[in-house]
Design a protein around this motif. Structure first.
Motif, PDB file in Angstrom:
ATOM      1  N   ASN A  88      71.077 101.946  43.289  1.00 49.98           N
ATOM      2  CA  ASN A  88      71.724 100.863  42.742  1.00 49.98           C
ATOM      3  C   ASN A  88      73.213 101.160  42.889  1.00 49.98           C
ATOM      4  O   ASN A  88      74.067 100.165  43.386  1.00 49.98           O
ATOM      5  CB  ASN A  88      71.758 100.713  41.204  1.00 49.98           C
ATOM      6  CG  ASN A  88      72.680  99.692  40.489  1.00 49.98           C
ATOM      7  OD1 ASN A  88      72.718  98.402  40.938  1.00 49.98           O
ATOM      8  ND2 ASN A  88      73.570 100.088  39.790  1.00 49.98           N
ATOM      9  N   GLY A  93      76.107  98.129  43.239  1.00 48.42           N
ATOM     10  CA  GLY A  93      75.519  97.639  41.870  1.00 48.42           C
ATOM     11  C   GLY A  93      76.496  97.987  40.853  1.00 48.42           C
ATOM     12  O   GLY A  93      77.027  98.926  40.832  1.00 48.42           O
ATOM     13  N   ASP A 105      72.636 100.940  34.414  1.00 50.61           N
ATOM     14  CA  ASP A 105      72.613  99.506  35.178  1.00 50.61           C
ATOM     15  C   ASP A 105      71.807  98.441  34.608  1.00 50.61           C
ATOM     16  O   ASP A 105      71.002  98.893  33.525  1.00 50.61           O
ATOM     17  CB  ASP A 105      72.494  99.615  36.698  1.00 50.61           C
ATOM     18  CG  ASP A 105      71.244 100.212  37.071  1.00 50.61           C
ATOM     19  OD1 ASP A 105      70.279  99.575  36.708  1.00 50.61           O
ATOM     20  OD2 ASP A 105      71.262 101.427  37.688  1.00 50.61           O
ATOM     21  N   ARG A 107      69.750  96.455  36.546  1.00 53.16           N
ATOM     22  CA  ARG A 107      68.946  95.818  37.486  1.00 53.16           C
ATOM     23  C   ARG A 107      67.551  95.933  37.485  1.00 53.16           C
ATOM     24  O   ARG A 107      66.795  95.377  38.146  1.00 53.16           O
ATOM     25  CB  ARG A 107      69.353  96.555  38.890  1.00 53.16           C
ATOM     26  CG  ARG A 107      69.057  98.002  38.961  1.00 53.16           C
ATOM     27  CD  ARG A 107      68.801  98.496  40.480  1.00 53.16           C
ATOM     28  NE  ARG A 107      67.246  98.322  40.560  1.00 53.16           N
ATOM     29  CZ  ARG A 107      66.908  98.146  41.681  1.00 53.16           C
ATOM     30  NH1 ARG A 107      67.698  98.533  42.905  1.00 53.16           N
ATOM     31  NH2 ARG A 107      65.813  98.048  41.938  1.00 53.16           N
TER      32      ARG A 107
END
Length: 240
Positions: A88, A93, A105, A107
């Motif tokens: 990521n 990201g 994160d 994601r």
């Protein structure tokens, strides 16, 4: 919250959510309440869920975080947790520094088809950090249900072998349970994971993704640890 924008509404919701958690209210009920009150999106809800915790939890995790070379310790690596976090970051990201001083994160925990191209570089970066920490041994716990899991785990073996690090890996359909089995025993284990449940059940936790974030020179989108005055160990100063 669109892209990296954090609104005042989200910050106010974070304060309220933390207040409820710190007074013992259930996670889901507390989250439902603040999401409804502040009309938060699904992504904003996920941000609070992953990054905001009770004051008791944050204090306990703070007592488990270790910032030191791991000479004599075995590193228990939550393989895909760390590798996917690294991918990521490589992909640009968003990363948030949560109130427990751990980067996370939004994601999700699954590899996407277009993530595989980043796997070799991610494994090299993980190797770079582990080499600097100098553990006695690395045991990677790998989700066997992920496509090409054996190849990924073996690729890390090749990388770590090249820098003289002893490495074993275990393929399992229940990686979280396996890591917890390791981490709840005091046999010189240090766990690398950002999973809150695993961290709570571990005696020692190394913030591997924090080191990776520093190596990649990534600044978090938002620093909840600073907002809530969490006493984070200054791991970057002790990384060699």
């Amino acid at each position: 919250m669109e892209n990296s924008k954090i609104t005042d509404k989200v910050i106010e919701a974070a304060y309220d959510y933390k207040y409820l958690l710190s007074r013992g209210y259930p996670i889901n009920a507390s989250l439902d309440l603040v999401v409804s009150r502040y009309m938060l999106s699904k992504r904003e809800r996920l941000l609070l869920f992953r990054c905001i915790h009770s004051s008791k939890y944050v204090k306990e995790i703070g007592g488990k975080l270790v910032c030191m070379k791991l000479n004599g310790y075995t590193l228990i690596l939550d393989f895909y947790n760390v590798v996917i976090s690294t991918i990521n970051m490589l992909r640009g990201g968003e990363v948030y520094l949560c109130d427990d001083c751990v980067p996370r994160d939004l994601r999700g925990s699954k590899l996407h088809n277009d993530d595989y191209a980043y796997m070799p570089k991610a494994l090299k970066i993980v190797t770079q950090v582990i080499e600097a920490l100098k553990p006695k041994q690395v045991v990677a716990v790998v989700d066997r249900d992920v496509s090409h899991s054996y190849e990924h785990a073996f690729s890390l073996y090749i990388e770590l072998k090249s820098v003289g690090i002893n490495y074993l890996f275990e393929l399992t359909s229940s990686p979280d349970s396996k890591i917890i089995d390791y981490s709840k025993n005091d046999y010189g284990y240090v766990v690398a994971s950002t999973d809150s449940l695993i961290m709570m059940r571990s005696l020692r936790v190394i913030p591997l993704t924090f080191y990776i974030m520093n190596i990649l020179k990534i600044n978090p989108v938002y620093n909840f640890a600073w907002i809530f005055s969490s006493e984070c160990p200054v791991c970057s100063d002790k990384f060699v």
